[in-house]
Write an enzyme that holds these catalytic residues in place. Structure first.
Site: not given
Length: 184
Positions: A48-50, A168
């Site tokens: 998710h962060e990337t 997420r």
């Protein structure tokens, strides 16, 4: 709870990314003893962060990153350990976990024996980024989570506002299926 087609789409999105990045991260996590639901959650959060392993750097400009600078947002800058003008841009989010703030770069660097405070761009190197993600996970996430199937509890230490919580959860559910079926 995500629908089966949404989970299938999340699996496809993550699985289609270059093998190198996600494989480096998964191998590093495995070597650190992260398994099962915790591994699925770790990989889902990093995916998710990337943006599904396509962006190792927070998007924005120096003006965007002023939100982390002492003169523009003193409270947030203080929480991040940003003390100088320009620290927001210099210590913006990088790597699998989007490490942000001078203090986080210093602490991660000290723990890993890498001068990330002086050379924050090193956090973009996949092997370093994987080590940072593990360090962050073990120091900021793992000790605060009792149930790794609880995506909100896992997300809170990474993103206190729980931004993207539904995506997420979908990634976690999808990756849990893949990881649960792997034989390692």
């Amino acid at each position: 709870q995500a629908t089966a087609p949404a989970q299938t789409q999340q699996v496809a999105q993550v699985a289609q990314q270059p093998a190198g990045l996600k494989d480096i991260l998964e191998k590093t996590a495995h070597a650190a003893g992260i398994r099962g639901a915790e591994l699925a959650q770790f990989m889902a959060q990093c995916a998710h962060e990337t943006a599904n392993f396509t962006k190792m750097k927070e998007m924005g400009t120096a003006k965007t990153f002023a939100k982390y600078d002492p003169q523009h947002n003193p409270a947030k800058a203080k929480r991040l350990g940003n003390v100088k003008a320009g620290d927001g841009a210099r210590y913006h989010g990088r790597g699998f976990i989007q490490l942000t703030g001078r203090d986080n770069y210093r602490r991660a660097g000290q723990a890993l024996g890498i001068d990330l405070e002086q050379f924050p761009e090193l956090a973009l190197k996949p092997n370093v980024a994987a080590q940072i993600a593990i360090w962050y996970w073990k120091n900021r996430v793992q000790k605060h989570v009792g149930d790794f199937s609880d995506t909100a509890a896992v997300t809170k230490p990474i993103n206190v506002a729980l931004q993207g919580i539904d995506a997420r959860k979908e990634k976690f559910n999808a990756l849990r299926q893949i990881i649960g079926n792997k034989k390692k």
